[in-house]
Scaffold this active site. Sequence first.
Site, PDB file in Angstrom:
ATOM      1  N   HIS A 141       1.004  -1.276  -0.178  1.00  0.00           N
ATOM      2  CA  HIS A 141      -0.105   0.037   0.040  1.00  0.00           C
ATOM      3  C   HIS A 141       0.996   1.463  -0.009  1.00  0.00           C
ATOM      4  O   HIS A 141       0.676   2.299  -0.691  1.00  0.00           O
ATOM      5  CB  HIS A 141      -0.896  -0.037   1.103  1.00  0.00           C
ATOM      6  N   HIS A 146       1.566   5.154  -2.562  1.00  0.00           N
ATOM      7  CA  HIS A 146       2.092   6.511  -2.017  1.00  0.00           C
ATOM      8  C   HIS A 146       3.328   7.008  -2.726  1.00  0.00           C
ATOM      9  O   HIS A 146       3.280   8.280  -3.222  1.00  0.00           O
ATOM     10  CB  HIS A 146       2.263   6.618  -0.498  1.00  0.00           C
ATOM     11  N   GLU A 187      -5.554   9.961   0.036  1.00  0.00           N
ATOM     12  CA  GLU A 187      -5.751   8.446   0.171  1.00  0.00           C
ATOM     13  C   GLU A 187      -7.002   7.970  -1.132  1.00  0.00           C
ATOM     14  O   GLU A 187      -6.744   6.922  -1.660  1.00  0.00           O
ATOM     15  CB  GLU A 187      -6.367   7.807   1.467  1.00  0.00           C
TER      16      GLU A 187
HETATM   17  N1  HBI Z   1       1.099   6.404   9.872  1.00  0.00           N
HETATM   18  N2  HBI Z   1       2.584   4.989   8.877  1.00  0.00           N
HETATM   19  C1  HBI Z   1       1.613   5.736   8.841  1.00  0.00           C
HETATM   20  N3  HBI Z   1       0.990   6.056   7.469  1.00  0.00           N
HETATM   21  C2  HBI Z   1      -0.106   6.434   7.401  1.00  0.00           C
HETATM   22  O1  HBI Z   1      -0.631   6.715   6.373  1.00  0.00           O
HETATM   23  C3  HBI Z   1      -0.642   7.453   8.706  1.00  0.00           C
HETATM   24  C4  HBI Z   1       0.028   7.137   9.795  1.00  0.00           C
HETATM   25  N4  HBI Z   1      -0.587   7.821  11.067  1.00  0.00           N
HETATM   26  C5  HBI Z   1      -1.799   8.509  10.842  1.00  0.00           C
HETATM   27  C6  HBI Z   1      -2.271   8.709   9.462  1.00  0.00           C
HETATM   28  N5  HBI Z   1      -1.697   8.228   8.411  1.00  0.00           N
HETATM   29  C7  HBI Z   1      -3.435   9.449   9.294  1.00  0.00           C
HETATM   30  O2  HBI Z   1      -4.334   9.656  10.497  1.00  0.00           O
HETATM   31  C8  HBI Z   1      -3.424  10.816   8.706  1.00  0.00           C
HETATM   32  O3  HBI Z   1      -4.653  11.301   8.442  1.00  0.00           O
HETATM   33  C9  HBI Z   1      -2.592  11.577   9.391  1.00  0.00           C
HETATM   34 FE    FE Z   2      -2.062   5.264   2.945  1.00  0.00          FE
END
Ligand code: HBI
Ligand code: FE
Length: 296
Positions: A141, A146, A187
């Site tokens: 993912h 990303h 996302e």
């Molecule tokens: N941590 N590793 C990781 N990857 C993410 O996409 C991620 C996260 N922590 C918080 C988060 N995404 C979401 O809450 C964002 O909206 C901040």
């Molecule tokens: Fe993600």
Amino acid sequence: MKRVNAGVAPVTYGQGDRPPRGDYGRARSDYTCAQDWSQYTAADHDTYRRLYTRQLQQLPGLACDEFIAAVQQLGAPEQIPRFDAISERLLKATGWQIVGVPGLIPEEAFFALLAERRFPVTDWIRRPEEFDYVVEPDIFHDLFGHVPLLFDPTFADYMQAYGAGGLKASRLDACELLARLYWYTVEFGLIATPRGLRAYGAGILSSAGELRHSVTSPAAERVGFELQRLMRSRYKIDTYQATYFVIDSFQQLFDATAPDFTPVYAAVRARIAQDGEIDAGTVLPGERRYAVPSAA
Ligand code: HBI
Ligand code: FE
């Protein structure tokens, strides 16, 4: 992609996962951990290769051009990529690097990494029996979904601005509003092109089923990106999205999020107090709605 509350990391110690999933003890104080590439087994590499191959062949006509152009930067899918090899290319392109993490990390740590142009990539891969669906974001993912768009300069700038904004949001207790922005753009975002809608959101691009659904299904609604309306909109975490927001360009996304969000949060909160939040799947009167080509 079900999103677990990142503040409470899911402790699913691997039944033989490599590296041990959710073992946060191996992370540094900033939640990053080195990718121990030697731990991946032939089965892990095979899972990555099969996921990559399946997803790559369905990109044309569904994924945005910028993603299709950049996904090659991940390198050949025969084995799980080495993070430092990708970082070397990424650093030259947009000043970003990827860093290993044991999984979802607390929002504050996440924002801090984005603000430094360091994207956290989960270092474990789903088990073969989770091929079609894994609860938490795994390496596929994060890498496939990303990383390619971090090679696009405008999107890369947006991601850093988002991280900087996140650090401010924490102080304003506005993380939930800002999390909606991440959810409905990074996302699950769609972009309008002369040839129709295309996906740019990582949760869509890394999903075997949602990629086609998001761009073609009449069962979902697609409305124009409007920051304050988006921040009032609830989202679903364990089904395909009922609403997708459509941008006209990454520049529009960057420009919309450039100003200080303090007055934006105040206006959104006032509107929520007055009219409530918006359920997923809702189309507001007068807002821009995108139809999908009728099932051919
Ligand atoms: N941590 N590793 C990781 N990857 C993410 O996409 C991620 C996260 N922590 C918080 C988060 N995404 C979401 O809450 C964002 O909206 C901040
Ligand atoms: Fe993600």
